[in-house]
Design an enzyme around this catalytic site. Structure first.
Site, short mmCIF file in Angstrom:
data_model
loop_
_atom_site.label_atom_id
_atom_site.label_comp_id
_atom_site.label_asym_id
_atom_site.label_seq_id
_atom_site.Cartn_x
_atom_site.Cartn_y
_atom_site.Cartn_z
N GLY A 11 -34.91 3.56 -14.47
CA GLY A 11 -35.13 2.10 -14.53
C GLY A 11 -36.60 1.78 -14.68
O GLY A 11 -37.09 0.75 -14.22
N ALA A 12 -37.31 2.68 -15.37
CA ALA A 12 -38.78 2.60 -15.41
C ALA A 12 -39.28 1.38 -16.17
O ALA A 12 -40.43 0.97 -15.99
CB ALA A 12 -39.34 3.88 -16.02
N ALA A 13 -38.42 0.78 -17.00
CA ALA A 13 -38.86 -0.42 -17.74
C ALA A 13 -38.48 -1.70 -17.01
O ALA A 13 -38.69 -2.79 -17.53
CB ALA A 13 -38.26 -0.41 -19.14
N GLY A 14 -37.90 -1.58 -15.82
CA GLY A 14 -37.45 -2.76 -15.08
C GLY A 14 -38.54 -3.34 -14.20
O GLY A 14 -39.70 -2.90 -14.22
N ARG A 92 -28.46 -7.66 -7.95
CA ARG A 92 -27.50 -8.75 -7.71
C ARG A 92 -28.12 -10.10 -8.05
O ARG A 92 -29.35 -10.25 -8.11
CB ARG A 92 -27.01 -8.74 -6.27
CG ARG A 92 -28.07 -9.06 -5.24
CD ARG A 92 -27.47 -9.18 -3.84
NE ARG A 92 -28.49 -9.07 -2.81
CZ ARG A 92 -28.37 -9.53 -1.58
NH1 ARG A 92 -27.25 -10.13 -1.20
NH2 ARG A 92 -29.34 -9.38 -0.70
N ARG A 98 -24.80 -7.08 -1.91
CA ARG A 98 -25.23 -5.91 -2.69
C ARG A 98 -24.04 -5.03 -3.09
O ARG A 98 -24.03 -4.45 -4.16
CB ARG A 98 -26.25 -5.09 -1.89
CG ARG A 98 -27.54 -5.86 -1.61
CD ARG A 98 -28.54 -4.99 -0.89
NE ARG A 98 -29.72 -5.73 -0.47
CZ ARG A 98 -29.87 -6.32 0.72
NH1 ARG A 98 -28.90 -6.24 1.62
NH2 ARG A 98 -30.98 -6.95 1.02
N GLN A 112 -26.14 10.95 -13.05
CA GLN A 112 -27.48 11.27 -12.54
C GLN A 112 -27.41 12.36 -11.49
O GLN A 112 -28.28 13.24 -11.42
CB GLN A 112 -28.14 10.00 -11.99
CG GLN A 112 -28.43 9.01 -13.12
CD GLN A 112 -29.28 7.83 -12.70
OE1 GLN A 112 -29.56 7.64 -11.53
NE2 GLN A 112 -29.67 7.04 -13.68
N ASP A 158 -36.60 -2.94 4.58
CA ASP A 158 -36.08 -3.68 5.73
C ASP A 158 -36.98 -3.46 6.95
O ASP A 158 -37.26 -4.39 7.70
CB ASP A 158 -34.65 -3.23 6.03
CG ASP A 158 -33.79 -3.27 4.79
OD1 ASP A 158 -33.42 -4.37 4.37
OD2 ASP A 158 -33.51 -2.21 4.21
N HIS A 186 -28.20 -0.52 3.93
CA HIS A 186 -29.13 -1.52 3.36
C HIS A 186 -28.26 -2.68 2.86
O HIS A 186 -27.95 -2.78 1.68
CB HIS A 186 -29.95 -0.90 2.22
CG HIS A 186 -30.80 -1.91 1.50
ND1 HIS A 186 -31.80 -2.63 2.11
CD2 HIS A 186 -30.77 -2.34 0.21
CE1 HIS A 186 -32.35 -3.44 1.23
NE2 HIS A 186 -31.74 -3.29 0.07
P1 NAD Z 1 -34.21 -4.67 -13.33
O1 NAD Z 1 -32.97 -5.24 -13.94
O2 NAD Z 1 -35.49 -5.40 -13.51
O3 NAD Z 1 -34.45 -3.21 -13.90
C1 NAD Z 1 -33.44 -2.24 -13.85
C2 NAD Z 1 -33.74 -1.26 -14.96
O4 NAD Z 1 -32.80 -0.20 -14.85
C3 NAD Z 1 -33.60 -1.85 -16.37
O5 NAD Z 1 -34.77 -1.61 -17.11
C4 NAD Z 1 -32.38 -1.11 -16.94
O6 NAD Z 1 -32.49 -0.88 -18.34
C5 NAD Z 1 -32.46 0.19 -16.15
N1 NAD Z 1 -31.21 0.94 -16.10
C6 NAD Z 1 -29.95 0.46 -16.01
N2 NAD Z 1 -29.07 1.47 -16.04
C7 NAD Z 1 -29.80 2.61 -16.12
C8 NAD Z 1 -29.46 3.98 -16.20
N3 NAD Z 1 -28.18 4.39 -16.22
N4 NAD Z 1 -30.46 4.88 -16.30
C9 NAD Z 1 -31.75 4.50 -16.30
N5 NAD Z 1 -32.14 3.20 -16.26
C10 NAD Z 1 -31.16 2.28 -16.16
O7 NAD Z 1 -33.90 -4.41 -11.79
P2 NAD Z 1 -34.95 -4.14 -10.61
O8 NAD Z 1 -35.41 -5.43 -10.06
O9 NAD Z 1 -35.95 -3.14 -11.06
O10 NAD Z 1 -33.96 -3.51 -9.50
C11 NAD Z 1 -33.36 -2.25 -9.70
C12 NAD Z 1 -32.37 -1.96 -8.58
O11 NAD Z 1 -33.05 -1.85 -7.32
C13 NAD Z 1 -31.30 -3.03 -8.37
O12 NAD Z 1 -30.05 -2.42 -8.13
C14 NAD Z 1 -31.78 -3.76 -7.13
O13 NAD Z 1 -30.72 -4.41 -6.45
C15 NAD Z 1 -32.33 -2.60 -6.34
N6 NAD Z 1 -33.23 -2.94 -5.24
C16 NAD Z 1 -33.11 -2.20 -4.09
C17 NAD Z 1 -33.95 -2.44 -3.02
C18 NAD Z 1 -33.83 -1.65 -1.75
O14 NAD Z 1 -34.50 -2.00 -0.76
N7 NAD Z 1 -33.04 -0.59 -1.67
C19 NAD Z 1 -34.92 -3.44 -3.12
C20 NAD Z 1 -35.01 -4.17 -4.31
C21 NAD Z 1 -34.17 -3.91 -5.36
C1 LMR Z 2 -33.70 -6.42 -1.31
O1 LMR Z 2 -33.42 -6.13 -0.15
O2 LMR Z 2 -34.60 -7.24 -1.60
C2 LMR Z 2 -32.97 -5.74 -2.43
O3 LMR Z 2 -31.96 -4.92 -1.94
C3 LMR Z 2 -32.48 -6.69 -3.46
C4 LMR Z 2 -31.30 -7.49 -2.96
O4 LMR Z 2 -30.30 -7.55 -3.67
O5 LMR Z 2 -31.38 -8.07 -1.87
#
Ligand code: NAD
Ligand code: LMR
Length: 324
Positions: A11-14, A92, A98, A112, A158, A186
């Site tokens: 997800g490096a471009a996200g 989400r 979530r 993966q 958290d 989480h």
């Molecule tokens: P985003 O939509 O900005 O970026 C996600 C990226 O993942 C996109 O560039 C997409 O092309 C890429 N992607 C999708 N499927 C993929 C795959 N199979 N292989 C490689 N790349 C893939 O989202 P974001 O804001 O970067 O968030 C990413 C994830 O992290 C979400 O599920 C979000 O809910 C989660 N998140 C978790 C926490 C935590 O505390 N655990 C906190 C924030 C966000």
């Molecule tokens: C967070 O805790 O900010 C992330 O898990 C994103 C979310 O869906 O709440």
């Protein structure tokens, strides 16, 4: 010069990627003497954006960044990686929990998990993509060569949120807060355990009002992700990247006997079934090694909270039984 660490990020471009990669390349995670090679993993439609991110990384002229490799599949992206951040997956939107993402995001972690068998023998993994405990568990179940203990997921955000709330309320700095562990999933059932936290060396419950701790504090930490989505229009990104850096930094360097919140495969402690990826207090001893603190005493309050979040995770596992 120390040999470069190979660090893979999906997800490096996200959004998270856009904050995380620059912190990694600046040396915030593995230290100012440790060069890295970034292995950036995306899906094919995002490779153009990823090229742009790589151009910006080049343009920072980071002394520690010894290479950038890009892959549109996890097999290529994880090859020989020492450290892996599993971020790529859908976030989400407003009004969702979530685990509503589980059917869409869960399958990503099957391929993966299998591909992680091609990583370095010391590979250490954090799952960030939500629902991160269950996604990490799916990846772990699909890898055959990587020891289970190398799979972790992230509740450090958290913990950081909880520390910030306590510090603000008590009028102190976050450095005055200790042992603020978040247990379980989480998700909104997580248990931010203020009962063992200290503020300036005193029990948090002696410094702050118990009603506030059980009420507003609890709800704020449990629902912080949703509050950010409502306010910002998209989910937390810079704070999530920062927490991922904290998680991997502490696992790499160790925590000098201090416990931090990490979701790791259960060893059966606290009635949590073996191998469920559950957030426990963990003492990190370096290079991705850690021990679960197994002697925290709880009364009915804490035991009830742990049971609730454990049961939620068991329910999530049931929803993805076909993926493992
Ligand atoms: P985003 O939509 O900005 O970026 C996600 C990226 O993942 C996109 O560039 C997409 O092309 C890429 N992607 C999708 N499927 C993929 C795959 N199979 N292989 C490689 N790349 C893939 O989202 P974001 O804001 O970067 O968030 C990413 C994830 O992290 C979400 O599920 C979000 O809910 C989660 N998140 C978790 C926490 C935590 O505390 N655990 C906190 C924030 C966000
Ligand atoms: C967070 O805790 O900010 C992330 O898990 C994103 C979310 O869906 O709440």
């Amino acid at each position: 010069m120390t040999a470069p660490l190979r660090v893979a990020v999906t997800g490096a471009a996200g959004n998270i990627g856009y904050s995380l990669l620059f912190r990694l390349a600046a040396g915030d995670c593995y230290g100012k003497n440790q060069p890295i090679i970034l292995q950036l993993v995306e899906i094919p439609p995002a490779m153009g954006t990823l090229e742009g991110v790589a151009m910006e990384l080049d343009d920072c002229a980071f002394p520690l960044l010894h290479g950038i490799e890009m892959a549109d599949n996890p097999g290529g992206g994880f090859r020989d990686a020492n450290q892996v951040f599993l971020v790529g997956s859908k976030p989400r939107g407003p009004g969702m929990e979530r685990n509503d993402l589980i059917k869409e995001n869960g399958p990503i972690f099957v391929g993966q998990g299998k591909a992680l068998d091609g990583a370095a023998s010391d590979v250490f993994i954090v799952t960030v993509g939500n629902p991160c405990n269950t996604n990490g568990w799916i990846a772990m179940q699909n890898a055959s060569k990587v020891p289970n203990a190398r799979f972790t997921a992230m509740t450090r955000l958290d913990q950081n949120r909880a520390m910030a709330q306590l510090a603000k309320k008590a009028g102190v700095q976050t450095t005055d807060i200790e042992n603020m562990i978040v247990w379980g999933n989480h998700s909104s059932t997580q248990f931010p355990d203020f009962t063992h936290a200290t503020i300036g060396g005193k029990p948090a419950a002696d410094v702050l009002d118990r009603d506030w701790l059980e009420g507003e504090f609890f709800a704020t930490v449990q629902k912080r992700g949703a509050a950010i989505i409502k306010a910002r229009g998209s989910s937390s990104a810079a704070s999530a990247a920062s927490a991922a850096v904290d998680h991997m930094h502490d696992a790499w360097f160790g925590t000098d006997g201090r416990a931090v919140s990490m979701c790791v495969p259960s060893d059966g402690s606290y009635g949590v079934p073996n191998d469920m990826i559950f957030s426990f207090p963990c003492v990190c001893t370096g290079q991705g090694n850690y021990e679960i603190v197994s002697d925290v005493a709880f009364g009915d309050f804490g035991n009830g909270k742990i049971a609730t979040t454990r049961d939620e995770l068991a329910g999530e596992a049931g929803l993805v039984a076909d993926l493992v």
